[in-house]
Design a protein around this motif. Structure first.
Motif, PDB file in Angstrom:
ATOM      1  N   UNK A 112      29.332  53.813  32.548  1.00  0.00           N
ATOM      2  CA  UNK A 112      28.667  54.676  31.577  1.00  0.00           C
ATOM      3  C   UNK A 112      27.249  54.228  31.265  1.00  0.00           C
ATOM      4  N   UNK A 113      26.821  53.154  31.913  1.00  0.00           N
ATOM      5  CA  UNK A 113      25.407  52.748  31.857  1.00  0.00           C
ATOM      6  C   UNK A 113      24.807  52.822  33.257  1.00  0.00           C
ATOM      7  N   UNK A 114      25.356  53.675  34.118  1.00  0.00           N
ATOM      8  CA  UNK A 114      24.797  53.951  35.440  1.00  0.00           C
ATOM      9  C   UNK A 114      24.888  52.741  36.373  1.00  0.00           C
ATOM     10  N   UNK A 115      25.962  51.958  36.243  1.00  0.00           N
ATOM     11  CA  UNK A 115      26.151  50.776  37.081  1.00  0.00           C
ATOM     12  C   UNK A 115      27.525  50.832  37.753  1.00  0.00           C
ATOM     13  N   UNK A 116      27.544  50.728  39.073  1.00  0.00           N
ATOM     14  CA  UNK A 116      28.792  50.547  39.804  1.00  0.00           C
ATOM     15  C   UNK A 116      28.961  49.071  40.130  1.00  0.00           C
ATOM     16  N   UNK A 117      30.218  48.619  40.178  1.00  0.00           N
ATOM     17  CA  UNK A 117      30.525  47.231  40.499  1.00  0.00           C
ATOM     18  C   UNK A 117      31.388  47.199  41.758  1.00  0.00           C
ATOM     19  N   UNK A 118      30.995  46.370  42.713  1.00  0.00           N
ATOM     20  CA  UNK A 118      31.747  46.218  43.955  1.00  0.00           C
ATOM     21  C   UNK A 118      31.822  44.732  44.280  1.00  0.00           C
ATOM     22  N   UNK A 119      32.981  44.304  44.753  1.00  0.00           N
ATOM     23  CA  UNK A 119      33.167  42.940  45.230  1.00  0.00           C
ATOM     24  C   UNK A 119      33.091  42.959  46.752  1.00  0.00           C
ATOM     25  N   UNK A 120      32.377  41.985  47.318  1.00  0.00           N
ATOM     26  CA  UNK A 120      32.213  41.910  48.772  1.00  0.00           C
ATOM     27  C   UNK A 120      32.635  40.528  49.248  1.00  0.00           C
ATOM     28  N   UNK A 121      33.474  40.496  50.282  1.00  0.00           N
ATOM     29  CA  UNK A 121      33.889  39.239  50.912  1.00  0.00           C
ATOM     30  C   UNK A 121      33.845  39.397  52.424  1.00  0.00           C
ATOM     31  N   UNK A 122      33.799  38.278  53.122  1.00  0.00           N
ATOM     32  CA  UNK A 122      33.723  38.283  54.585  1.00  0.00           C
ATOM     33  C   UNK A 122      35.095  38.369  55.243  1.00  0.00           C
ATOM     34  N   UNK A 123      36.166  38.150  54.475  1.00  0.00           N
ATOM     35  CA  UNK A 123      37.512  38.277  55.039  1.00  0.00           C
ATOM     36  C   UNK A 123      37.741  39.713  55.513  1.00  0.00           C
ATOM     37  N   UNK A 124      38.554  39.913  56.549  1.00  0.00           N
ATOM     38  CA  UNK A 124      38.886  41.278  56.976  1.00  0.00           C
ATOM     39  C   UNK A 124      39.594  42.037  55.862  1.00  0.00           C
ATOM     40  N   UNK A 125      39.454  43.357  55.874  1.00  0.00           N
ATOM     41  CA  UNK A 125      39.981  44.183  54.803  1.00  0.00           C
ATOM     42  C   UNK A 125      41.483  44.000  54.568  1.00  0.00           C
TER      43      UNK A 125
END
Length: 266
Positions: A112-125
């Protein structure tokens, strides 16, 4: 009633109400200084120049392949947690998991403040999804496996880099005990769809995600951490803690096997 100064068995002074209020007001003045300094630094952070992201990064997500621009999910700002979880690891780093434990409660407010959060890792999905289900997390977590993303943002290191004894981390050359490192990066996407890096932070800078620490810092015992080599050795995955003791701290079973040394966290 006047209460004379005494000392508790732990050695902490106990004083009269008048003196307590006086000392609390003195500390409040210092806290206001810190608040104002934090506001000024936040303004300086927002004023930093931006870096255009020219490389095309594509991630594996549960719904399919997604570009970095796709991760904004229709918003103009994106916050990425670089989560220490390498290919073949049985589980993600406990300290990064401690950070991630705070996301689900914040995500709706950030959205609601125009921010998306995503976690990124190098492990396969599939490895990410298995661990995410175990932890019960709902946030978006994608895999950068097979891409340059982690290396370009200096949160994954090749065997050759580590063999040289120093890696490029936290804006300097340091020895590092793991192939993966923690961090946070912030991006902006403009109306034309161009993506810019606006900020990254590493080392102790990632404590901004650790709301638990902010509350511990209010308590008499504080963080109660004593391992100078790695202060977060008390942290466990939230499903691996023993029942919380009533009076004594839980016995330490060892630190995060992929943790950074405290001397490189500043």
């Amino acid at each position: 009633m006047t209460i004379t100064a005494e000392t508790r068995p732990a050695g902490h002074p106990v004083v009269s109400a008048d003196r307590w209020v006086a000392e609390r007001k003195a500390l409040l003045a210092r806290e206001k200084e810190l608040t104002h300094l934090r506001d000024r630094i936040a303004a300086e952070r927002r004023a930093l120049p931006w870096l255009r992201i020219g490389k095309e990064y594509v991630f594996d997500a549960p719904e399919g392949r997604r570009s970095l621009a796709d991760l904004f999910q229709g918003r103009s700002q994106l916050l990425v947690q670089h989560f220490m979880f390498g290919p073949g690891w049985e589980q993600g780093c406990p300290s990064c998991s401690f950070m991630a434990d705070h996301i689900d409660g914040m995500a709706v407010h950030l959205a609601h403040r125009d921010v998306s959060v995503v976690v990124v890792s190098r492990a396969p999905l599939p490895e990410i999804e298995r661990f995410r289900r175990r932890m019960g997390w709902q946030f978006k977590w994608v895999s950068s496996h097979g891409t340059d993303f982690n290396h370009d943002f200096h949160v994954s290191f090749t065997p050759e880099e580590r063999a040289r004894g120093e890696v490029d981390y936290n804006w300097g050359k340091v020895a590092f005990p793991s192939e993966e490192a923690p961090g946070i990066s912030v991006f902006h996407k403009d109306d034309a769809g161009d993506v810019f890096l606006t900020y990254s932070t590493y080392g102790r800078g990632v404590e901004v995600m650790m709301g638990t620490y902010a509350l511990l810092d209010l308590t008499p015992k504080g963080r109660d951490e004593h391992n100078a080599a790695y202060r977060m050795d008390w942290v466990r995955h939230h499903d691996r803690y023993e029942p919380a003791p009533a009076t004594q701290p839980a016995a330490v079973a060892g630190g995060c096997c992929h943790a950074q040394a405290e001397r490189h966290a500043g």
